[in-house]
Scaffold this active site. Sequence first.
Site, PDB file in Angstrom:
ATOM      1  N   GLN A 110       5.597 -24.582  21.894  1.00  0.00           N
ATOM      2  CA  GLN A 110       5.811 -23.123  21.850  1.00  0.00           C
ATOM      3  C   GLN A 110       7.297 -22.826  22.043  1.00  0.00           C
ATOM      4  OE1 GLN A 110       2.479 -21.021  24.295  1.00  0.00           O
ATOM      5  NE2 GLN A 110       2.478 -23.129  24.964  1.00  0.00           N
ATOM      6  N   ASN A 111       8.070 -23.858  22.352  1.00  0.00           N
ATOM      7  CA  ASN A 111       9.481 -23.650  22.663  1.00  0.00           C
ATOM      8  C   ASN A 111      10.306 -23.501  21.396  1.00  0.00           C
ATOM      9  OD1 ASN A 111       8.587 -23.964  25.214  1.00  0.00           O
ATOM     10  ND2 ASN A 111       9.413 -26.015  25.519  1.00  0.00           N
ATOM     11  N   HIS A 128       6.184 -21.200  17.530  1.00  0.00           N
ATOM     12  CA  HIS A 128       6.839 -19.906  17.789  1.00  0.00           C
ATOM     13  C   HIS A 128       8.251 -19.848  17.205  1.00  0.00           C
ATOM     14  CE1 HIS A 128       3.910 -18.980  21.352  1.00  0.00           C
ATOM     15  NE2 HIS A 128       3.357 -18.801  20.164  1.00  0.00           N
TER      16      HIS A 128
END
Length: 253
Positions: free
Chosen positions: A110-111, A132
């Site tokens: 998600q980083n 993301h």
Amino acid sequence: MESIEEVKTLIGKAKRVCVLTGAGVSAESGIATFRGYSEEAGESLWSQYDPQQLASIEGFLREPEMVWRWYQWRRQVNQDKQPNPAHTAIANWQKAAKNSGQQEVSLITQNVDGLHQKAGSDPDQFSVIEIHGNIWQNHCLGCDKPYLEDVTGIQTVPTCQSCGGQIRPSVVWFGEALDETKWQVAETAAYCCDLFLSIGTSSQVYPAAGLMMLAKSQGAKVVEVNPEPTQSRVVDYQIRGKAGEILPKLIDY
Ligand code: BJW
Ligand code: ZN
């Protein structure tokens, strides 16, 4: 300690592993998380800034310069940050698994900081699945075209050479759909794995937080590495500790 040994055994036996990382994996590199507090990175972003104002299309349309400058500030803060032992352990594990051909290790993050790639994980977009997006990339709000100019130090929103649209960071804001292809790859990895590792995520943001449920529903064992309790409800092994300390113990590469 007991669960570390048990999880090491599971890792040794697993054929398909799916690793999901969140902001906590970069906390020991000095990058602030979104929620909670971390010793190394200090106050979280959402304790200081309003997510709806800064991480939504409505916020960007309302005050594009402010949102752009906030991302420029984060880029500046992040640019010298280095991977920590958690990123390195995962990268080495992926390489060893690929070389041996005995195990498949999918990495979903998600980083947006790019530290997995900096640590040596294969930069191919399907080797580190950045669901993301990536804070170092930009694209046009009008025509979606990638914007490849260097934006270092630029404090006003650039405009697209093709359509004159506003340029925005290529990250996924609240209310926006994730890239369909990346999401399909991520879902397939979770669906097909026999071991799911959730590392440094509060499991509050969907659809990412649903991946562990998907894995569990197909019979995978679910392991969580986090110093704090989270929203996850389907975990088989909870390892309470920092990713940078725990991962090198779990993975012997
Ligand atoms: C350590 C550690 C150490 C500390 N070691 N650990 C109600 C129910 C379900 C969903 C929704 C809902 N209401 C709204 C929604 C949807 C919304 C959502 O989930 N909201 C929730 C907050 C409720 N989701 C979306 O909007 C998503 N899109 C979507 O749903 O689209 C639908 C759609 C479909 C079709 C068409 C159109 C639309 C998009 C979500 C995008 C998230 N974006 C952000 C910002 C990215 C850009 C940027 O960087 O600025 O992504 S928000 C932020 O949260 C960021 C992160 O990737 C994400 C997850 O955070 P993460 O990684 O879990 O970090 P933290 O900070 O929460 O947790 C850190 C953890 O680390 C903590 O647990 C610490 O304890 C731990 N830790 N030190 C290990 N050393
Ligand atoms: Zn354009």
